[in-house]
Design an enzyme around this catalytic site. Structure first.
Site, mmCIF file in Angstrom:
data_model
loop_
_atom_site.group_PDB
_atom_site.id
_atom_site.type_symbol
_atom_site.label_atom_id
_atom_site.label_comp_id
_atom_site.label_asym_id
_atom_site.label_seq_id
_atom_site.Cartn_x
_atom_site.Cartn_y
_atom_site.Cartn_z
ATOM 1 N N HIS A 1 0.829 -1.213 0.000
ATOM 2 C CA HIS A 1 0.000 0.000 0.000
ATOM 3 C C HIS A 1 0.862 1.261 0.000
ATOM 4 C CE1 HIS A 1 -3.248 -2.791 1.207
ATOM 5 N NE2 HIS A 1 -2.318 -3.299 1.994
ATOM 6 N N SER B 1 14.516 21.863 -16.068
ATOM 7 C CA SER B 1 13.305 22.636 -16.313
ATOM 8 C C SER B 1 13.709 23.972 -16.919
ATOM 9 C CB SER B 1 12.567 22.848 -14.993
ATOM 10 O OG SER B 1 11.765 24.008 -15.078
ATOM 11 N N LYS C 1 15.731 21.959 -10.850
ATOM 12 C CA LYS C 1 15.116 20.679 -11.201
ATOM 13 C C LYS C 1 16.025 19.740 -11.982
ATOM 14 C CE LYS C 1 11.167 19.711 -11.271
ATOM 15 N NZ LYS C 1 9.758 19.813 -10.956
ATOM 16 N N GLU D 1 9.715 8.459 -16.994
ATOM 17 C CA GLU D 1 8.365 9.008 -17.185
ATOM 18 C C GLU D 1 7.839 8.704 -18.593
ATOM 19 O OE1 GLU D 1 7.718 13.148 -15.736
ATOM 20 O OE2 GLU D 1 9.689 12.875 -14.860
#
Ligand code: ARG
Length: 464
Positions: free
Chosen positions: A162, A283, A289, A296
């Site tokens: 979980h 970024s 970043k 992804e």
């Protein structure tokens, strides 16, 4: 692309007007199926050789066809082949060029054959080759996982259920879970390859052919393991392509899960790993970043491969026997599936080989989550407490530790004994992360010795 001069470019005397321009473009497949060209040539050469062996083609014609095809192959490889949309598809482009180059003999090649069995053969040859390339890359990824796992059989991290800290596991054990998934993917692909690797040629348009062909010989020349044994089925079904795309979807699903974990682990909230900079991007606005773009995108592209699976299933659904033009639509999803898989697997093997592991952050996360609570319950059970009572006693101990802001292992013995009088000083051996791992020393468990054995077994099956 060259435009064909004759108004009747594609078809014969049967037609009284030229094909509509949009229809021509709409029905043509050469812009994408030219990717099959070298396999089309390979299939044609095997067919021609069989024709000459059974006396349907003169030796001189065979020689001319072989020479012409060699020239065409060169033209294709050096990007000088005069592809024409007017000639609809890869098959007719090559056949027309062959006839241009060698004359009469080129026109004899299509004896005892149809584009229906020809295209089915080409796709199977192409896919067989693609499966072999994919297999090599899944194997490379498995080896990268094994190499990384080997260094981390003692690196402790929280195992999650979980997405909550559950029990400690080694990072190696976690990686080996993926290794197992990819091993099954390899087995599935190998099984799928056996059904791909069958010869449709000889089915001709749909009913077989009146010529005394030898299909077994063509199969042998092309390295097929067997024949498609019903001519209607041979030209019609694309279940092998669907099956492959299903296998590919499972590979992507596994890559997507691993991607998701890499993304989580790379977040500063976890800080478990760093990906090498070459797999990340920055970024345009936020200077701090470093984004895990590769995982992804792999996660994103999984949807696209699932889409191809649905597309192919739907393409086949409700098609009456035998060949229908619908089947021309099998190629782009198949090509894109293979391209996506090859890139994703190649990137992943490289990326997993270049991960930096923050063992301290992993260990700290395991300590903070009461990951050894089950071990304490098991300890009580071994001292005679019924499991349900042990579960309750430990739950209360966890609550107590939580209120004090410490780990179970940090509680003094007297405090622990408030929850169960059977607790002794030996409890601290089971409350440590190392003790927790070491206790799970069986096949499939997370103990360092068990994981080392799993790595050795995997290496043995891979011969690596
Ligand atoms: N381009 C076609 C395909 O990919 C080749 C077979 C065409 N056969 C036909 N009867 N129109 O399916």
């Amino acid at each position: 692309m060259q435009e064909e001069k004759s108004p009747n470019g594609r078809w014969s005397g049967r037609f009284s007007e030229p094909v509509d321009e949009l229809v021509k473009r709409f029905t043509a497949s050469v812009l994408f199926d030219r990717r099959l060209a070298l396999f089309d040539i390979q299939g044609s050469l095997a067919h021609a050789r069989m024709l000459s062996e059974v006396g349907l083609l003169a030796a001189s014609d065979l020689a001319a066809i072989e020479a012409g095809m060699a020239r065409i192959r060169e033209e294709i490889e050096s990007d000088r082949f005069p592809w024409s949309v007017d000639l609809e598809d890869v098959h007719m482009n090559i056949e027309r060029r062959l006839t241009e180059l060698i004359g009469e003999a080129g026109k004899r090649l299509h004896t005892a054959r149809s584009r229906n069995d020809q295209v089915a053969t080409d796709v199977r040859l192409w896919l067989r080759d693609a499966i072999d390339q994919i297999q090599a890359r899944v194997r490379a990824l498995r080896i990268a996982l094994l190499d990384l796992a080997e260094q981390h059989t003692e690196t402790i991290m929280p195992g999650f259920t979980h997405l909550q800290v559950a029990q400690p596991v080694s990072f190696a054990h976690h990686l080996m879970a993926y290794q197992e998934m990819f091993a099954r993917d390899q087995a599935r692909l190998a099984d799928c390859r056996r059904r791909v690797n069958r010869l449709p040629l000889g089915a001709a348009a749909l009913a077989g052919t009146t010529y005394p062909i030898r299909r077994e010989r063509v199969a042998e020349l092309l390295g097929f393991e067997g024949l498609c044994e019903n001519s209607l089925d041979a030209v019609s079904d694309r279940d092998f392509a669907i099956e492959f795309t299903a296998c590919a979807s499972l590979v992507m699903m596994h890559l997507s899960r691993l991607s998701e974990e890499l993304i989580l682990w790379m977040s500063p909230r976890f800080d478990f790993i760093r990906l090498a900079d070459r797999f990340c991007t920055g970024s345009s606005i936020m200077p701090q970043k470093k984004n895990p773009d590769v995982p992804e995108l792999v996660r994103g592209k999984t949807g696209r491969v699932y889409g191809h699976l649905m597309g192919l299933l739907t393409l086949m659904k409700a098609q009456p026997l035998a060949y229908n033009k619908d089947n021309q639509e099998d190629k782009e999803p198949l090509f894109d599936t293979v391209d996506t898989l090859l890139d994703a697997l190649t990137l992943f093997a490289d990326m997993m080989g270049a991960i930096t592991v923050n063992t301290q952050a992993m260990r700290q996360a395991a300590r903070e989550g009461y990951a050894t609570a089950t071990d304490l319950a098991d300890y009580l059970v071994k001292k005679g407490v019924p499991f349900r009572d042990a579960h309750e006693a430990v739950a209360r101990a966890v609550r107590h530790a939580e209120a004090k802001g410490c780990d179970l292992a940090d509680l003094p013995l007297e405090e622990l004994r408030q929850f169960s009088p059977v607790i002794d000083a030996d409890v601290f051996a089971v409350l440590t992360l190392e003790g927790s791992l070491a206790a799970r020393n069986h096949l499939g468990g997370t103990a360092p010795a068990a994981v080392r054995a799993a790595i050795a077994r995997a290496r043995a099956t891979l011969g690596a």
